[in-house]
Design a protein around this motif. Sequence first.
Motif, PDB file in Angstrom:
ATOM      1  N   LEU A 151     -37.062  14.945 -18.007  1.00  0.00           N
ATOM      2  CA  LEU A 151     -37.635  13.605 -18.101  1.00  0.00           C
ATOM      3  C   LEU A 151     -38.745  13.616 -19.137  1.00  0.00           C
ATOM      4  CD1 LEU A 151     -37.866  12.611 -14.341  1.00  0.00           C
ATOM      5  CD2 LEU A 151     -36.172  11.882 -16.009  1.00  0.00           C
ATOM      6  N   TYR A 152     -38.703  12.640 -20.039  1.00  0.00           N
ATOM      7  CA  TYR A 152     -39.723  12.461 -21.048  1.00  0.00           C
ATOM      8  C   TYR A 152     -40.625  11.322 -20.598  1.00  0.00           C
ATOM      9  CZ  TYR A 152     -36.729  15.521 -23.739  1.00  0.00           C
ATOM     10  OH  TYR A 152     -35.999  16.587 -24.150  1.00  0.00           O
ATOM     11  N   PRO A 153     -41.790  11.125 -21.245  1.00  0.00           N
ATOM     12  CA  PRO A 153     -42.715  10.072 -20.786  1.00  0.00           C
ATOM     13  C   PRO A 153     -42.059   8.695 -20.626  1.00  0.00           C
ATOM     14  CG  PRO A 153     -43.810  11.452 -22.395  1.00  0.00           C
ATOM     15  CD  PRO A 153     -42.377  11.899 -22.344  1.00  0.00           C
ATOM     16  N   TYR A 154     -41.213   8.295 -21.572  1.00  0.00           N
ATOM     17  CA  TYR A 154     -40.575   6.977 -21.480  1.00  0.00           C
ATOM     18  C   TYR A 154     -39.670   6.890 -20.250  1.00  0.00           C
ATOM     19  CZ  TYR A 154     -37.687   2.944 -22.567  1.00  0.00           C
ATOM     20  OH  TYR A 154     -37.038   1.751 -22.494  1.00  0.00           O
ATOM     21  N   THR A 155     -38.820   7.894 -20.058  1.00  0.00           N
ATOM     22  CA  THR A 155     -37.886   7.837 -18.931  1.00  0.00           C
ATOM     23  C   THR A 155     -38.611   7.974 -17.603  1.00  0.00           C
ATOM     24  OG1 THR A 155     -37.418  10.200 -19.219  1.00  0.00           O
ATOM     25  CG2 THR A 155     -35.878   8.645 -20.206  1.00  0.00           C
ATOM     26  N   LEU A 156     -39.673   8.764 -17.566  1.00  0.00           N
ATOM     27  CA  LEU A 156     -40.439   8.901 -16.327  1.00  0.00           C
ATOM     28  C   LEU A 156     -41.095   7.575 -15.966  1.00  0.00           C
ATOM     29  CD1 LEU A 156     -41.292  10.919 -14.176  1.00  0.00           C
ATOM     30  CD2 LEU A 156     -43.298  11.411 -15.552  1.00  0.00           C
ATOM     31  N   CYS A 157     -41.685   6.921 -16.952  1.00  0.00           N
ATOM     32  CA  CYS A 157     -42.310   5.620 -16.715  1.00  0.00           C
ATOM     33  C   CYS A 157     -41.252   4.588 -16.317  1.00  0.00           C
ATOM     34  CB  CYS A 157     -43.059   5.183 -17.967  1.00  0.00           C
ATOM     35  SG  CYS A 157     -44.178   3.807 -17.715  1.00  0.00           S
ATOM     36  N   MET A 158     -40.091   4.649 -16.958  1.00  0.00           N
ATOM     37  CA  MET A 158     -39.002   3.735 -16.638  1.00  0.00           C
ATOM     38  C   MET A 158     -38.563   3.901 -15.182  1.00  0.00           C
ATOM     39  SD  MET A 158     -35.218   3.497 -18.333  1.00  0.00           S
ATOM     40  CE  MET A 158     -34.712   4.980 -17.493  1.00  0.00           C
ATOM     41  N   LEU A 159     -38.446   5.134 -14.745  1.00  0.00           N
ATOM     42  CA  LEU A 159     -38.035   5.380 -13.360  1.00  0.00           C
ATOM     43  C   LEU A 159     -39.105   4.957 -12.362  1.00  0.00           C
ATOM     44  CD1 LEU A 159     -36.193   8.796 -13.771  1.00  0.00           C
ATOM     45  CD2 LEU A 159     -35.178   6.522 -13.423  1.00  0.00           C
ATOM     46  N   MET A 160     -40.363   4.977 -12.784  1.00  0.00           N
ATOM     47  CA  MET A 160     -41.437   4.498 -11.909  1.00  0.00           C
ATOM     48  C   MET A 160     -41.414   2.970 -11.795  1.00  0.00           C
ATOM     49  SD  MET A 160     -44.467   7.088 -13.165  1.00  0.00           S
ATOM     50  CE  MET A 160     -45.759   5.999 -12.676  1.00  0.00           C
ATOM     51  N   VAL A 161     -41.056   2.283 -12.872  1.00  0.00           N
ATOM     52  CA  VAL A 161     -41.038   0.819 -12.893  1.00  0.00           C
ATOM     53  C   VAL A 161     -39.773   0.268 -12.225  1.00  0.00           C
ATOM     54  CG1 VAL A 161     -40.918  -1.173 -14.456  1.00  0.00           C
ATOM     55  CG2 VAL A 161     -42.504   0.678 -14.919  1.00  0.00           C
ATOM     56  N   LEU A 162     -38.691   1.025 -12.268  1.00  0.00           N
ATOM     57  CA  LEU A 162     -37.386   0.550 -11.784  1.00  0.00           C
ATOM     58  C   LEU A 162     -37.407  -0.002 -10.358  1.00  0.00           C
ATOM     59  CD1 LEU A 162     -34.396   0.125 -12.384  1.00  0.00           C
ATOM     60  CD2 LEU A 162     -34.001   2.488 -11.641  1.00  0.00           C
ATOM     61  N   PRO A 163     -37.986   0.690  -9.352  1.00  0.00           N
ATOM     62  CA  PRO A 163     -37.970   0.108  -7.998  1.00  0.00           C
ATOM     63  C   PRO A 163     -38.664  -1.251  -7.918  1.00  0.00           C
ATOM     64  CG  PRO A 163     -38.625   2.406  -7.917  1.00  0.00           C
ATOM     65  CD  PRO A 163     -38.572   2.023  -9.362  1.00  0.00           C
TER      66      PRO A 163
ATOM     67  N   ILE B  78     -29.405   0.509 -20.736  1.00  0.00           N
ATOM     68  CA  ILE B  78     -29.006  -0.536 -19.781  1.00  0.00           C
ATOM     69  C   ILE B  78     -30.096  -0.767 -18.748  1.00  0.00           C
ATOM     70  CG2 ILE B  78     -27.394  -1.074 -17.909  1.00  0.00           C
ATOM     71  CD1 ILE B  78     -25.167   0.121 -19.657  1.00  0.00           C
ATOM     72  N   ILE B  79     -30.656   0.299 -18.226  1.00  0.00           N
ATOM     73  CA  ILE B  79     -31.731   0.151 -17.239  1.00  0.00           C
ATOM     74  C   ILE B  79     -32.949  -0.505 -17.881  1.00  0.00           C
ATOM     75  CG2 ILE B  79     -33.362   1.435 -15.790  1.00  0.00           C
ATOM     76  CD1 ILE B  79     -31.047   3.424 -15.263  1.00  0.00           C
TER      77      ILE B  79
END
Length: 178
Positions: free
Chosen positions: A28-40, A94-95
């Motif tokens: 996980l890179y910073p962008y994807t980690l932040c994206m996964l935090m925002v997703l819920p 997509i996410i």
Amino acid sequence: MFYLFCLMLILLPLSKGPVSYEFGVVTLYPYTLCMLMVLPFALWRTVQKPSKYGFRFIEVVMILLALSYLQSTLLSETLLSSGRLAFHALFIPIISYFIAKSLIRNEREYILAIRCLIGSILLFSIAVIVSFIQTGLRPVVFEIQPIGVSSLLIIGFIYLLYNQHKWNAYKIVKLLLV
């Protein structure tokens, strides 16, 4: 939570790069980690208060494409490389699209999101210029290959070229940086 989304946009140039978090076979890179935090939160907001733009046919196609690619990835003989490709080339865009659609609710939020994105791309373009001056070669910046660098910079270039602001020295300098 919208400001965490803005942080996600600022981190887009770090979608790969020097900072990463390893979880088994997943990086996980910073962008994807932040994206996964925002997703819920984005999912909750979509259920709680659907977007005024509704759900369109193209979004159904995007979801069907992702599901079919998920199925082919799970049945692949090279699960790790197929999974990495699916995650970075299909699922992240997509996410990201659905997160943006659920979190941007008005003109002010749209403008702030665009400014965060363009600002990060401008900073990235400065890093690209510095890299080019140092090496004289097509730049590999933050471990992003030259084709990825071009793809990222074209977002800022197109926006700056076609936005509705008047042409002035500031806009010309931004275009030259991108």
